[in-house]
Each structure stands twice: as C-alpha cells, then as structure tokens.
Motif scaffolding. Sequence first.
Motif, short mmCIF file in Angstrom:
data_model
loop_
_atom_site.label_atom_id
_atom_site.label_comp_id
_atom_site.label_asym_id
_atom_site.label_seq_id
_atom_site.Cartn_x
_atom_site.Cartn_y
_atom_site.Cartn_z
N THR A 127 33.06 30.98 -4.13
CA THR A 127 34.22 30.82 -5.11
C THR A 127 35.54 30.57 -4.54
O THR A 127 36.21 29.63 -5.25
N ASP A 128 35.84 31.32 -3.71
CA ASP A 128 37.08 31.13 -3.16
C ASP A 128 37.31 29.90 -2.19
O ASP A 128 38.33 29.20 -2.36
N THR B 262 42.04 23.24 -5.20
CA THR B 262 43.68 23.34 -5.15
C THR B 262 44.06 22.28 -4.26
O THR B 262 45.10 21.57 -4.74
N PHE C 30 37.38 27.31 -4.99
CA PHE C 30 38.86 27.12 -5.62
C PHE C 30 40.03 26.71 -4.57
O PHE C 30 40.78 25.68 -4.99
N VAL D 179 45.15 35.27 -11.39
CA VAL D 179 43.79 35.75 -11.89
C VAL D 179 43.09 36.49 -10.88
O VAL D 179 42.66 37.61 -10.82
N PHE D 180 42.82 35.64 -9.68
CA PHE D 180 41.78 36.07 -8.70
C PHE D 180 42.27 37.20 -8.00
O PHE D 180 41.74 38.12 -7.60
N THR E 84 49.26 25.75 -12.85
CA THR E 84 47.61 26.16 -12.92
C THR E 84 47.25 26.84 -11.85
O THR E 84 46.71 27.75 -11.80
N ALA E 85 47.62 26.36 -10.67
CA ALA E 85 47.34 26.88 -9.20
C ALA E 85 47.96 28.47 -9.08
O ALA E 85 47.16 29.10 -8.84
N TRP E 86 49.20 28.56 -9.77
CA TRP E 86 49.63 29.77 -9.68
C TRP E 86 49.10 30.86 -10.50
O TRP E 86 48.91 31.83 -10.24
N PHE E 87 49.03 30.38 -11.73
CA PHE E 87 48.30 31.24 -12.50
C PHE E 87 46.76 31.74 -12.24
O PHE E 87 46.40 32.96 -12.29
N LEU E 88 46.14 30.65 -11.74
CA LEU E 88 44.55 31.14 -11.26
C LEU E 88 44.50 31.90 -9.93
O LEU E 88 43.78 32.71 -9.80
N SER E 89 45.69 31.69 -9.23
CA SER E 89 45.82 32.70 -7.72
C SER E 89 46.06 34.03 -8.53
O SER E 89 45.39 35.06 -7.78
#
Length: 111
Positions: free
Chosen positions: A57-58, A65, A61, A37-38, A30-35
């Motif tokens: 937001t950063d 994380t 996040f 996306v960002f 999940t952290a990899w995927f959201l990174s």
Amino acid sequence: LFGTIVWILVASTRVPLPLLQGWVMFVAVTAWFLSIVFLCVFLFGYANRVAVNWNQTDFLFHGATFVFYFGAFLLQAATTSLHHFPRKFNSTTQEKILADHEYNISIAASV
C-alpha cells in the motif's frame, strides 16, 4: 512537513492559468491530506487492526504520488515559462503574466 512546505509554496503562487495550476493545487493538497491520514493510521495503531499489506500500500501510494507530482511539476514549470509573454487586459494595457517576484515564487514551487 515537506508536503506542507510544498503546499504553502504552491498556494502562494499567482494563478494566471487556472486550468493548469488548479491541477497542481489539487495534487499538492490531496497528497498532503493522504500523508496525514497514513500518519494517523500508523500513530493510532489502526495498521495492526486492518489486514492489508502495508508495504505494498505504501509503495503504491508513493508511486502514484510521484506520477501526479511529476505531472504537476510539468504544468507548474510550463506556467512559469510563460513569464515573458505579455498578457492583454484590454487594447491599451499590457502586463506580463507573472511579475518578477511571482516568477521567483513559481520557480520555487516548480522545484
């Protein structure tokens, strides 16, 4: 890049306790995927089109994380610490929960 390496290390570990290590894998993926996306949001210029405080937001996040990765670290380290305990598959066969090679991989995934 760092998240991908973490994801590969966690994915390569043996899962003797799925309840614990399932959370570790969920956090890593999940952290990899959201990174990613960002990264795409900033590369394609969507950050300029959306009225969001991106600094906040950063910060949120990365704070979330950190908390999830720290919890995942504790679970992975707890699983790794069970290396020397025998696991009974039936009444006659006993094996270690993790073999020596798997133990080393679990240490790398914990770190």
